[in-house]
Design a protein around this motif. Structure first.
Motif, PDB file in Angstrom:
ATOM      1  N   ALA A 122       0.812  -1.217   0.000  1.00 58.70           N
ATOM      2  CA  ALA A 122       0.000   0.000   0.000  1.00 58.70           C
ATOM      3  C   ALA A 122       0.844   1.266   0.000  1.00 58.70           C
ATOM      4  O   ALA A 122       0.300   2.369  -0.167  1.00 58.70           O
ATOM      5  N   ALA A 123       2.151   1.126   0.175  1.00 54.01           N
ATOM      6  CA  ALA A 123       3.012   2.308   0.132  1.00 54.01           C
ATOM      7  C   ALA A 123       3.320   2.758  -1.292  1.00 54.01           C
ATOM      8  O   ALA A 123       3.840   3.848  -1.502  1.00 54.01           O
ATOM      9  N   ARG A 124       2.983   1.934  -2.279  1.00 55.75           N
ATOM     10  CA  ARG A 124       3.206   2.306  -3.673  1.00 55.75           C
ATOM     11  C   ARG A 124       2.139   3.314  -4.101  1.00 55.75           C
ATOM     12  O   ARG A 124       0.951   3.158  -3.745  1.00 55.75           O
ATOM     13  N   LYS A 171      -7.195   3.136  -0.865  1.00 55.09           N
ATOM     14  CA  LYS A 171      -7.870   1.939  -0.368  1.00 55.09           C
ATOM     15  C   LYS A 171      -8.891   1.393  -1.369  1.00 55.09           C
ATOM     16  O   LYS A 171      -9.026   0.183  -1.543  1.00 55.09           O
ATOM     17  N   SER A 172      -9.610   2.281  -2.036  1.00 55.09           N
ATOM     18  CA  SER A 172     -10.635   1.825  -2.976  1.00 55.09           C
ATOM     19  C   SER A 172     -10.020   1.089  -4.156  1.00 55.09           C
ATOM     20  O   SER A 172     -10.643   0.174  -4.720  1.00 55.09           O
ATOM     21  N   VAL A 173      -8.802   1.458  -4.543  1.00 53.11           N
ATOM     22  CA  VAL A 173      -8.110   0.742  -5.623  1.00 53.11           C
ATOM     23  C   VAL A 173      -7.743  -0.660  -5.169  1.00 53.11           C
ATOM     24  O   VAL A 173      -7.944  -1.647  -5.894  1.00 53.11           O
ATOM     25  N   ARG A 174      -7.229  -0.776  -3.939  1.00 54.11           N
ATOM     26  CA  ARG A 174      -6.889  -2.109  -3.414  1.00 54.11           C
ATOM     27  C   ARG A 174      -8.135  -2.974  -3.300  1.00 54.11           C
ATOM     28  O   ARG A 174      -8.111  -4.170  -3.607  1.00 54.11           O
ATOM     29  N   GLN A 175      -9.222  -2.380  -2.849  1.00 52.04           N
ATOM     30  CA  GLN A 175     -10.480  -3.134  -2.741  1.00 52.04           C
ATOM     31  C   GLN A 175     -10.940  -3.605  -4.119  1.00 52.04           C
ATOM     32  O   GLN A 175     -11.369  -4.754  -4.285  1.00 52.04           O
ATOM     33  N   ALA A 176     -10.851  -2.725  -5.116  1.00 52.15           N
ATOM     34  CA  ALA A 176     -11.272  -3.087  -6.474  1.00 52.15           C
ATOM     35  C   ALA A 176     -10.424  -4.222  -7.025  1.00 52.15           C
ATOM     36  O   ALA A 176     -10.947  -5.170  -7.645  1.00 52.15           O
ATOM     37  N   GLY A 182     -14.499  -9.457  -0.488  1.00 53.19           N
ATOM     38  CA  GLY A 182     -14.070 -10.828  -0.713  1.00 53.19           C
ATOM     39  C   GLY A 182     -14.781 -11.538  -1.839  1.00 53.19           C
ATOM     40  O   GLY A 182     -14.433 -12.672  -2.174  1.00 53.19           O
ATOM     41  N   ARG A 183     -15.776 -10.900  -2.434  1.00 58.05           N
ATOM     42  CA  ARG A 183     -16.526 -11.539  -3.527  1.00 58.05           C
ATOM     43  C   ARG A 183     -15.906 -11.195  -4.873  1.00 58.05           C
ATOM     44  O   ARG A 183     -15.519 -10.052  -5.107  1.00 58.05           O
ATOM     45  N   PHE A 184     -15.846 -12.170  -5.748  1.00 60.59           N
ATOM     46  CA  PHE A 184     -15.362 -11.941  -7.106  1.00 60.59           C
ATOM     47  C   PHE A 184     -16.429 -11.174  -7.870  1.00 60.59           C
ATOM     48  O   PHE A 184     -17.515 -11.693  -8.136  1.00 60.59           O
ATOM     49  N   ASP A 185     -16.119  -9.922  -8.191  1.00 60.02           N
ATOM     50  CA  ASP A 185     -17.105  -9.052  -8.829  1.00 60.02           C
ATOM     51  C   ASP A 185     -16.373  -8.094  -9.769  1.00 60.02           C
ATOM     52  O   ASP A 185     -16.155  -6.920  -9.436  1.00 60.02           O
ATOM     53  N   PRO A 186     -15.954  -8.574 -10.951  1.00 56.95           N
ATOM     54  CA  PRO A 186     -15.184  -7.723 -11.861  1.00 56.95           C
ATOM     55  C   PRO A 186     -15.946  -6.488 -12.320  1.00 56.95           C
ATOM     56  O   PRO A 186     -15.335  -5.439 -12.558  1.00 56.95           O
ATOM     57  N   ALA A 187     -17.257  -6.574 -12.446  1.00 57.80           N
ATOM     58  CA  ALA A 187     -18.037  -5.402 -12.861  1.00 57.80           C
ATOM     59  C   ALA A 187     -17.931  -4.292 -11.808  1.00 57.80           C
ATOM     60  O   ALA A 187     -17.731  -3.110 -12.134  1.00 57.80           O
ATOM     61  N   LYS A 188     -18.074  -4.677 -10.536  1.00 47.09           N
ATOM     62  CA  LYS A 188     -17.928  -3.707  -9.453  1.00 47.09           C
ATOM     63  C   LYS A 188     -16.495  -3.175  -9.393  1.00 47.09           C
ATOM     64  O   LYS A 188     -16.270  -1.969  -9.168  1.00 47.09           O
ATOM     65  N   LEU A 246     -12.672   1.323 -10.005  1.00 45.18           N
ATOM     66  CA  LEU A 246     -11.468   1.874 -10.618  1.00 45.18           C
ATOM     67  C   LEU A 246     -11.800   3.131 -11.414  1.00 45.18           C
ATOM     68  O   LEU A 246     -11.035   4.114 -11.399  1.00 45.18           O
ATOM     69  N   ASP A 247     -12.927   3.111 -12.098  1.00 46.91           N
ATOM     70  CA  ASP A 247     -13.377   4.310 -12.808  1.00 46.91           C
ATOM     71  C   ASP A 247     -13.538   5.472 -11.825  1.00 46.91           C
ATOM     72  O   ASP A 247     -13.071   6.592 -12.068  1.00 46.91           O
ATOM     73  N   ALA A 248     -14.207   5.195 -10.714  1.00 46.09           N
ATOM     74  CA  ALA A 248     -14.470   6.237  -9.725  1.00 46.09           C
ATOM     75  C   ALA A 248     -13.185   6.770  -9.094  1.00 46.09           C
ATOM     76  O   ALA A 248     -13.125   7.941  -8.681  1.00 46.09           O
ATOM     77  N   ALA A 249     -12.164   5.921  -9.026  1.00 42.84           N
ATOM     78  CA  ALA A 249     -10.885   6.342  -8.450  1.00 42.84           C
ATOM     79  C   ALA A 249     -10.017   7.089  -9.456  1.00 42.84           C
ATOM     80  O   ALA A 249      -8.895   7.500  -9.129  1.00 42.84           O
ATOM     81  N   GLY A 250     -10.531   7.258 -10.671  1.00 37.23           N
ATOM     82  CA  GLY A 250      -9.807   8.032 -11.673  1.00 37.23           C
ATOM     83  C   GLY A 250      -8.979   7.221 -12.634  1.00 37.23           C
ATOM     84  O   GLY A 250      -8.309   7.776 -13.516  1.00 37.23           O
ATOM     85  N   TRP A 251      -9.030   5.898 -12.501  1.00 34.74           N
ATOM     86  CA  TRP A 251      -8.276   5.023 -13.399  1.00 34.74           C
ATOM     87  C   TRP A 251      -9.206   4.604 -14.543  1.00 34.74           C
ATOM     88  O   TRP A 251      -9.918   3.615 -14.450  1.00 34.74           O
ATOM     89  N   LYS A 252      -9.177   5.399 -15.614  1.00 37.23           N
ATOM     90  CA  LYS A 252     -10.089   5.194 -16.739  1.00 37.23           C
ATOM     91  C   LYS A 252      -9.424   4.347 -17.823  1.00 37.23           C
ATOM     92  O   LYS A 252      -8.205   4.401 -18.017  1.00 37.23           O
TER      93      LYS A 252
END
Length: 566
Positions: A312-314, A320-325, A370-376, A381-387
């Motif tokens: 998480a230091a990178r 946190k939302s990116v790690r969760q995604a 913990g659920r596999f949810d690629p759509a979510k 990732l979109d919301a975090a600015g990674w388009k």
């Protein structure tokens, strides 16, 4: 962490039965092994009177440990643990269910615990217990170990201050053989603090603590003693300690021999080694099943698990939302199926950072993360600015790229990383896999933080709450501004988690402690520094005539009882 209780923190394992080869399910029509059972192990338990006197046992390891001091940061190594536990004092022996029993070889009586008004534990040492040079084991040895590990002196490069920081004082009792340990805070899991412990002579000086156990073992006080370390032959030889006051070892010699993970099956077949820790190594398992005229397959459920650590230091992972995604984009059921099903083990996702699936306190606290949810995952990732820019996600023109560092020649790590690479590609994340020499894996990459993702195993203990604190508590900078991570390679935590750990480690009621442990786990899922995959199999191929050895579950190895049946 690793022989299951070796220190107050966990033990790392990157190979030695953590490997698996790619592809395929289990053999057609195979019966899947049931879920691991609590309190059961498979070691061909045999009374000492039925064990032959003599013989040597060749024990494969995957490296010469970088440091034989467990309490030093580089010493939290499973191969080192397997050596040093034969040589050093352990005040408690753990049974297969994880219950501690005071060790009469080192203690004259059961330790006395008082909890009012403060928690005080009094240890009376066995008057026969001495270090190899004849120096008595005394209260000063415990005092020096506490001072080295309590985190007050940053010159000590410690792996964990778990428990040590809760001690207020260690003083001499009625004589030098009695140590009185007073805790400033209640500390429930006090038993493993001195399992193992080291002498005052090597704990009193930070330089000796940090470097005095590199490529050497200065002293011993166990059933075996150090004989030789041969860097050319890559062997460590132990022989019975002629000054040992307990049960005489049955073996004449234990040789720890470095054997590449991929070569152990052939070595076992050829009689070059006497057992093989299969873990999740499919090739080894398949080969072992062809050797059943020579070996037994011994299975148990231990406290060990395989996981992904996210740094998480990178910069790209600090959100946190990116790690969760990213966690939601990884199908852990697929990973477990790929690694466990070929071993005829029913795959089960591990949804707890603290408790294993066969622990009575196990709960699924993973929630949505913990659920596999690629759509979510994509929407987060979109919301975090990674388009998405074509097939690749970018932010401010930079791609969301993951440097996935693994140890070379470890097939489990290779397989897991390649599967994860494919899964993250599906959500627009680029993963580059970097295989590095095993000897450099922790020292040059994981400990200094030169990675984004990695995979390895934690070897747990019978004290799952307190032993994991050093892995999950929030790192803090020292007086020089350097981050003190202890075993928190993810470099992330929270005040909430630290507060819960303080409550849990001070809770003497196990039921209540476990409840807090599950609150900790829920908070860890929110932070996503460590992503559990599956409980690591405790699966060993052992020569048929070897007794008191195999799949130990939570139990300590009793080295003096290992041998060959009559």
């Amino acid at each position: 962490m690793r022989r299951r209780i070796v220190l107050a923190g966990l033990v790392t394992l990157v190979v030695s039965g953590s490997a698996a080869c790619g592809g395929g399910g289990g053999s057609s029509g195979a019966t899947k092994a049931p879920a691991a059972k609590s309190g059961v192990n498979a070691i061909a338990a045999t009374a000492r009177g039925s064990v032959k006197q003599g013989g040597q046992f060749v024990w494969p390891v995957t490296e010469i440990a970088p440091n034989f001091n467990f309490n030093e940061l580089d010493g939290t190594n499973a191969d080192g643990a397997r050596v040093i536990n034969a040589l050093m004092p352990r005040l408690f022996i753990i049974d297969a269910a994880g219950s501690p029993h005071w060790n009469k070889d080192y203690l004259a009586s059961e330790p006395v615990l008082k909890t009012d008004p403060k928690q005080v534990v009094t240890f009376d040492f066995n008057p026969k217990a001495n270090w190899y040079d004849g120096t008595p084991i005394t209260w000063e040895d415990l005092f020096s170990q506490w001072k080295a590990n309590n985190g007050e002196n940053p010159a000590y490069k410690i792996s964990s201050s778990n428990g040590w920081k809760s001690i207020e004082s260690i003083v001499k009792g009625k004589d030098d053989r009695q140590a009185v340990v007073t805790f400033k805070d209640k500390y429930a899991d006090w038993q493993p603090l001195f399992n193992v412990f080291y002498p005052k002579s090597t704990n009193a000086d930070p330089a000796v603590f940090n470097e005095g156990w590199i490529d050497k073992i200065p002293t011993t006080a166990g059933p075996f003693k150090f004989s030789a370390l041969d860097k050319t032959a890559q062997t460590i030889t132990l022989v019975p300690n002629e000054k040992w006051w307990g049960n005489k070892p049955k073996l004449d010699k234990i040789i720890f021999k470095v054997v590449d993970d991929t070569a152990q099956a052939d070595a076992l077949a050829n009689g070059e080694i006497d057992f093989m820790d299969i873990g999740a190594n499919v090739n080894s398992y398949k080969r072992a099943k062809t050797l059943t005229d020579k070996i037994d397959l011994r299975r148990a459920g231990g406290p060990n698990f395989r996981h992904i650590t996210i740094n998480a230091a990178r910069p790209q992972l600090s959100d946190k939302s990116v790690r969760q995604a990213l966690a939601m984009a990884i199908n852990r059921q697929t990973l477990g199926k790929a690694l466990l099903q070929p071993l005829d083990i029913e795959p089960q996702v591990l949804n707890n950072h603290i408790f294993m699936t066969n622990h009575g306190a196990y709960k699924d606290n993973a929630g949505a993360v913990g659920r596999f949810d690629p759509a979510k995952a994509k929407s987060m990732l979109d919301a975090a600015g990674w388009k998405l820019d074509g097939d690749i996600r970018k932010k401010d023109g930079a791609p969301l790229a993951i440097n996935f560092v693994i140890p070379a020649n470890v097939q489990a790590s290779k397989q897991e990383s390649e599967l994860i690479q494919s899964m993250l590609k599906d959500v627009g994340v680029t993963v580059t896999i970097k295989a590095v020499p095993l000897a450099d894996f922790f020292d040059k990459y994981i400990t200094p933080g030169d990675y984004d993702f990695t995979v390895f195993s934690w070897l747990g203990t019978a004290f799952p709450v307190s032993s994991t604190e050093s892995v999950y508590k929030k790192p803090v900078p020292d007086d020089k501004g350097q981050l003190q991570i202890e075993q928190n390679y993810a470099r992330v935590g929270s005040d909430e988690i630290d507060k819960l750990f303080a409550q849990a480690t001070a809770e003497l009621d196990k039921t209540k402690q476990n409840e807090i442990g599950n609150k900790i786990d829920a908070a860890l899922w929110n932070e996503v520094g460590v992503l559990p995959m599956y409980q690591r199999p405790d699966l060993a191929a052992v020569r048929k005539d070897v007794v008191n050895f195999g799949a130990f579950a939570y139990a300590s190895v009793i080295y003096e009882d290992i041998g060959y049946k009559q």
